[in-house]
Write a protein that holds these residues in place. Structure first.
Motif, PDB file in Angstrom:
ATOM      1  N   LYS A  16     -25.423  40.756  13.385  1.00  0.00           N
ATOM      2  CA  LYS A  16     -24.336  41.640  13.829  1.00  0.00           C
ATOM      3  C   LYS A  16     -24.609  43.077  13.419  1.00  0.00           C
ATOM      4  O   LYS A  16     -24.399  44.006  14.217  1.00  0.00           O
ATOM      5  N   GLU A  17     -25.078  43.288  12.200  1.00  0.00           N
ATOM      6  CA  GLU A  17     -25.323  44.651  11.740  1.00  0.00           C
ATOM      7  C   GLU A  17     -26.455  45.309  12.526  1.00  0.00           C
ATOM      8  O   GLU A  17     -26.405  46.515  12.808  1.00  0.00           O
ATOM      9  N   THR A  18     -27.461  44.537  12.888  1.00  0.00           N
ATOM     10  CA  THR A  18     -28.543  45.080  13.717  1.00  0.00           C
ATOM     11  C   THR A  18     -28.042  45.370  15.128  1.00  0.00           C
ATOM     12  O   THR A  18     -28.264  46.459  15.671  1.00  0.00           O
ATOM     13  N   LEU A  19     -27.361  44.395  15.726  1.00  0.00           N
ATOM     14  CA  LEU A  19     -26.855  44.565  17.085  1.00  0.00           C
ATOM     15  C   LEU A  19     -25.862  45.719  17.179  1.00  0.00           C
ATOM     16  O   LEU A  19     -25.843  46.454  18.172  1.00  0.00           O
ATOM     17  N   HIS A  20     -25.028  45.879  16.169  1.00  0.00           N
ATOM     18  CA  HIS A  20     -24.066  46.993  16.149  1.00  0.00           C
ATOM     19  C   HIS A  20     -24.796  48.326  16.281  1.00  0.00           C
ATOM     20  O   HIS A  20     -24.379  49.210  17.044  1.00  0.00           O
ATOM     21  N   ARG A  21     -25.896  48.475  15.594  1.00  0.00           N
ATOM     22  CA  ARG A  21     -26.663  49.720  15.653  1.00  0.00           C
ATOM     23  C   ARG A  21     -27.387  49.857  16.987  1.00  0.00           C
ATOM     24  O   ARG A  21     -27.484  50.966  17.529  1.00  0.00           O
ATOM     25  N   PHE A  22     -27.891  48.744  17.537  1.00  0.00           N
ATOM     26  CA  PHE A  22     -28.447  48.801  18.889  1.00  0.00           C
ATOM     27  C   PHE A  22     -27.391  49.348  19.858  1.00  0.00           C
ATOM     28  O   PHE A  22     -27.667  50.207  20.694  1.00  0.00           O
ATOM     29  N   ALA A  23     -26.176  48.784  19.746  1.00  0.00           N
ATOM     30  CA  ALA A  23     -25.096  49.176  20.652  1.00  0.00           C
ATOM     31  C   ALA A  23     -24.713  50.645  20.472  1.00  0.00           C
ATOM     32  O   ALA A  23     -24.365  51.334  21.443  1.00  0.00           O
ATOM     33  N   GLN A  24     -24.788  51.148  19.243  1.00  0.00           N
ATOM     34  CA  GLN A  24     -24.470  52.556  19.024  1.00  0.00           C
ATOM     35  C   GLN A  24     -25.511  53.473  19.657  1.00  0.00           C
ATOM     36  O   GLN A  24     -25.177  54.536  20.194  1.00  0.00           O
ATOM     37  N   ILE A  25     -26.769  53.066  19.621  1.00  0.00           N
ATOM     38  CA  ILE A  25     -27.823  53.886  20.243  1.00  0.00           C
ATOM     39  C   ILE A  25     -27.558  54.042  21.735  1.00  0.00           C
ATOM     40  O   ILE A  25     -27.518  55.161  22.268  1.00  0.00           O
ATOM     41  N   VAL A  26     -27.364  52.925  22.421  1.00  0.00           N
ATOM     42  CA  VAL A  26     -27.115  52.987  23.865  1.00  0.00           C
ATOM     43  C   VAL A  26     -25.753  53.629  24.141  1.00  0.00           C
ATOM     44  O   VAL A  26     -25.587  54.367  25.118  1.00  0.00           O
ATOM     45  N   ALA A  88     -37.308  47.178  31.404  1.00  0.00           N
ATOM     46  CA  ALA A  88     -36.642  46.232  30.513  1.00  0.00           C
ATOM     47  C   ALA A  88     -37.573  45.844  29.376  1.00  0.00           C
ATOM     48  O   ALA A  88     -38.799  45.929  29.504  1.00  0.00           O
ATOM     49  N   PHE A  89     -36.965  45.428  28.278  1.00  0.00           N
ATOM     50  CA  PHE A  89     -37.757  44.892  27.170  1.00  0.00           C
ATOM     51  C   PHE A  89     -36.924  43.881  26.405  1.00  0.00           C
ATOM     52  O   PHE A  89     -35.690  43.877  26.468  1.00  0.00           O
ATOM     53  N   SER A  90     -37.597  43.001  25.666  1.00  0.00           N
ATOM     54  CA  SER A  90     -36.927  41.957  24.906  1.00  0.00           C
ATOM     55  C   SER A  90     -36.195  42.554  23.709  1.00  0.00           C
ATOM     56  O   SER A  90     -36.681  43.488  23.060  1.00  0.00           O
ATOM     57  N   LEU A  91     -35.015  41.995  23.419  1.00  0.00           N
ATOM     58  CA  LEU A  91     -34.250  42.420  22.250  1.00  0.00           C
ATOM     59  C   LEU A  91     -34.750  41.780  20.970  1.00  0.00           C
ATOM     60  O   LEU A  91     -34.391  42.213  19.874  1.00  0.00           O
ATOM     61  N   LEU A  92     -35.552  40.754  21.089  1.00  0.00           N
ATOM     62  CA  LEU A  92     -36.024  40.028  19.914  1.00  0.00           C
ATOM     63  C   LEU A  92     -37.146  40.788  19.220  1.00  0.00           C
ATOM     64  O   LEU A  92     -37.978  41.444  19.865  1.00  0.00           O
ATOM     65  N   GLY A  93     -37.171  40.688  17.909  1.00  0.00           N
ATOM     66  CA  GLY A  93     -38.284  41.210  17.131  1.00  0.00           C
ATOM     67  C   GLY A  93     -38.236  42.696  16.849  1.00  0.00           C
ATOM     68  O   GLY A  93     -39.228  43.260  16.389  1.00  0.00           O
ATOM     69  N   HIS A  94     -37.082  43.335  17.097  1.00  0.00           N
ATOM     70  CA  HIS A  94     -37.004  44.780  16.901  1.00  0.00           C
ATOM     71  C   HIS A  94     -36.201  45.153  15.665  1.00  0.00           C
ATOM     72  O   HIS A  94     -35.176  44.539  15.373  1.00  0.00           O
ATOM     73  N   SER A  95     -36.684  46.170  14.968  1.00  0.00           N
ATOM     74  CA  SER A  95     -35.841  46.887  14.023  1.00  0.00           C
ATOM     75  C   SER A  95     -35.026  47.900  14.810  1.00  0.00           C
ATOM     76  O   SER A  95     -35.269  48.132  16.005  1.00  0.00           O
ATOM     77  N   VAL A  96     -34.067  48.535  14.144  1.00  0.00           N
ATOM     78  CA  VAL A  96     -33.313  49.601  14.801  1.00  0.00           C
ATOM     79  C   VAL A  96     -34.257  50.715  15.239  1.00  0.00           C
ATOM     80  O   VAL A  96     -34.137  51.254  16.344  1.00  0.00           O
ATOM     81  N   SER A  98     -37.539  50.583  16.051  1.00  0.00           N
ATOM     82  CA  SER A  98     -38.365  50.249  17.218  1.00  0.00           C
ATOM     83  C   SER A  98     -37.511  50.102  18.468  1.00  0.00           C
ATOM     84  O   SER A  98     -37.941  50.451  19.574  1.00  0.00           O
ATOM     85  N   PHE A  99     -36.261  49.602  18.324  1.00  0.00           N
ATOM     86  CA  PHE A  99     -35.359  49.532  19.473  1.00  0.00           C
ATOM     87  C   PHE A  99     -35.050  50.933  19.981  1.00  0.00           C
ATOM     88  O   PHE A  99     -35.022  51.167  21.199  1.00  0.00           O
ATOM     89  N   TYR A 100     -34.827  51.843  19.089  1.00  0.00           N
ATOM     90  CA  TYR A 100     -34.541  53.236  19.452  1.00  0.00           C
ATOM     91  C   TYR A 100     -35.700  53.808  20.272  1.00  0.00           C
ATOM     92  O   TYR A 100     -35.485  54.394  21.350  1.00  0.00           O
ATOM     93  N   ASP A 101     -36.909  53.609  19.813  1.00  0.00           N
ATOM     94  CA  ASP A 101     -38.076  54.128  20.532  1.00  0.00           C
ATOM     95  C   ASP A 101     -38.214  53.478  21.905  1.00  0.00           C
ATOM     96  O   ASP A 101     -38.452  54.160  22.906  1.00  0.00           O
ATOM     97  N   ARG A 102     -38.063  52.152  21.967  1.00  0.00           N
ATOM     98  CA  ARG A 102     -38.241  51.449  23.236  1.00  0.00           C
ATOM     99  C   ARG A 102     -37.145  51.814  24.243  1.00  0.00           C
ATOM    100  O   ARG A 102     -37.393  51.860  25.445  1.00  0.00           O
ATOM    101  N   THR A 103     -35.936  52.072  23.748  1.00  0.00           N
ATOM    102  CA  THR A 103     -34.850  52.459  24.646  1.00  0.00           C
ATOM    103  C   THR A 103     -35.179  53.763  25.354  1.00  0.00           C
ATOM    104  O   THR A 103     -35.027  53.880  26.588  1.00  0.00           O
ATOM    105  N   ALA A 138     -33.244  44.539  11.077  1.00  0.00           N
ATOM    106  CA  ALA A 138     -34.234  44.008  12.024  1.00  0.00           C
ATOM    107  C   ALA A 138     -34.033  42.520  12.287  1.00  0.00           C
ATOM    108  O   ALA A 138     -34.988  41.800  12.578  1.00  0.00           O
ATOM    109  N   THR A 139     -32.783  42.053  12.199  1.00  0.00           N
ATOM    110  CA  THR A 139     -32.483  40.638  12.427  1.00  0.00           C
ATOM    111  C   THR A 139     -31.752  40.486  13.755  1.00  0.00           C
ATOM    112  O   THR A 139     -30.757  41.185  14.004  1.00  0.00           O
TER     113      THR A 139
END
Length: 309
Positions: A16-26, A88-96, A98-103, A138-139
């Motif tokens: 949840k804490e990782t996903l919350h930050r993913f959601a804040q980036i987007v 598109a890219f997979s949500l699995l295996g990312h830290s905040v 790396s997700f930020y960069d890929r977004t 990164a979970t």
């Protein structure tokens, strides 16, 4: 699909804490590329049949119309433009980080150039780390993230049902990346005078008198999922009003009463959805009556305002 499946915070807190930050980036991309709406209605996510979406945005600084969607079935982030571009890219295996960069790589691939003003978490206690350097979060457990989306989808329709009984100014049902909750808010036209020290986010959100109903997944302050409702500003005597069902209770949050109905209490009830709707309605009736709203004029039985329908 089970109605209101179990989702204890302790079992997916790291995800949840990782996903919350993913959601804040987007979400901050949405904030930068969308049209401003009153009370920040332009900011939240909306539900789809596979996850959550920013809805269309763009036509700012030469950008095409585009969307960014979280797909919680195949666990991908999908960016698409009206011109047919898709990345598109997979949500699995990312830290905040790396997700930020890929977004932003995905946005670049569909011809979108967006700059977010403050690439840091918003109002997450104790976390001021820039997104681009956060490798600690990164979970991402796809089972629990899919469960989160299932619960969100069910609550979304429950709030739509609750919304149908009100004919006044009302927000969409939307999922906030700020507090990671889903809510709907009813408004009166009464302007709320706020202190000059109030932050601009709060000033816009609560510039009118509101009664809000929603659901959150829990946090450090309240570590379990729960349905909630509140009135802002809270009228005198609100916390003395009875709540239904009996398991609901008033708590104090930031100096104001907050009505809470624990998710796990609802799951074991004979009529879970009826209990939640009853809970929301008791808070609304009490708050609106104490605040002097015209309850009869604002009612909308079954979502219909035409008395001859």
């Amino acid at each position: 699909m089970q109605l209101f499946p179990s989702i204890p915070l302790a079992d997916w807190k790291d995800s949840k804490e990782t996903l919350h930050r993913f959601a804040q980036i987007v979400g901050k991309v949405r904030l930068a590329a969308g049209v401003r709406r009153n009370h920040w209605w332009n900011v939240p996510y909306h539900l789809t049949g596979r996850g959550i979406t920013t809805r269309p945005m763009g036509l700012v600084d030469g950008n095409p119309v585009f969307t960014v969607d979280f797909d919680f079935v195949d666990h991908r982030l999908v960016a698409q433009s009206i011109e047919g571009g898709s990345a598109a890219f997979s949500l699995l295996g990312h830290s905040v980080a790396s997700f930020y960069d890929r977004t932003f790589e995905a946005l670049d691939a569909i011809g979108v150039k967006v700059t977010i003003d403050h690439p840091h978490p918003f109002d997450i206690p104790g976390d001021g780390h820039p997104f681009g350097s956060d490798t600690a979060h990164a979970t991402y457990d796809p089972v629990w993230v899919n469960r989160y989306w299932q619960v969100l989808s069910q609550v979304n329709l429950l709030l739509e049902k609750f919304s149908s009984g009100f004919s006044g100014k009302i927000s969409p049902v939307h999922h906030f990346w700020h507090t990671f909750d889903i809510a709907v808010t009813r408004f009166s036209d009464r302007v709320v005078e706020q202190s000059p020290e109030t932050d601009p986010v709060t000033r816009e959100a609560y510039s009118r008198e509101v009664i809000s109903a929603g659901f959150w997944f829990g946090d450090d302050a309240f570590p379990e999922p729960a349905f909630y409702s509140y009135v802002a500003p809270a009228p005198e005597g609100l916390a003395d009003q009875p709540l239904r069902p009996p398991s609901a209770q008033w708590l104090e949050q930031r100096g104001s009463p907050l009505a809470v109905l624990r998710y796990d209490d609802v799951r074991t009830a004979d009529n879970p959805m009826g209990n939640v709707l009853d809970f929301y309605e008791t808070v609304y009736q009490a708050g609106a009556r104490l605040a002097g709203w015209d309850l009869e004029r604002l009612t909308c039985p079954g979502g219909i305002t035409d008395p001859y329908a």
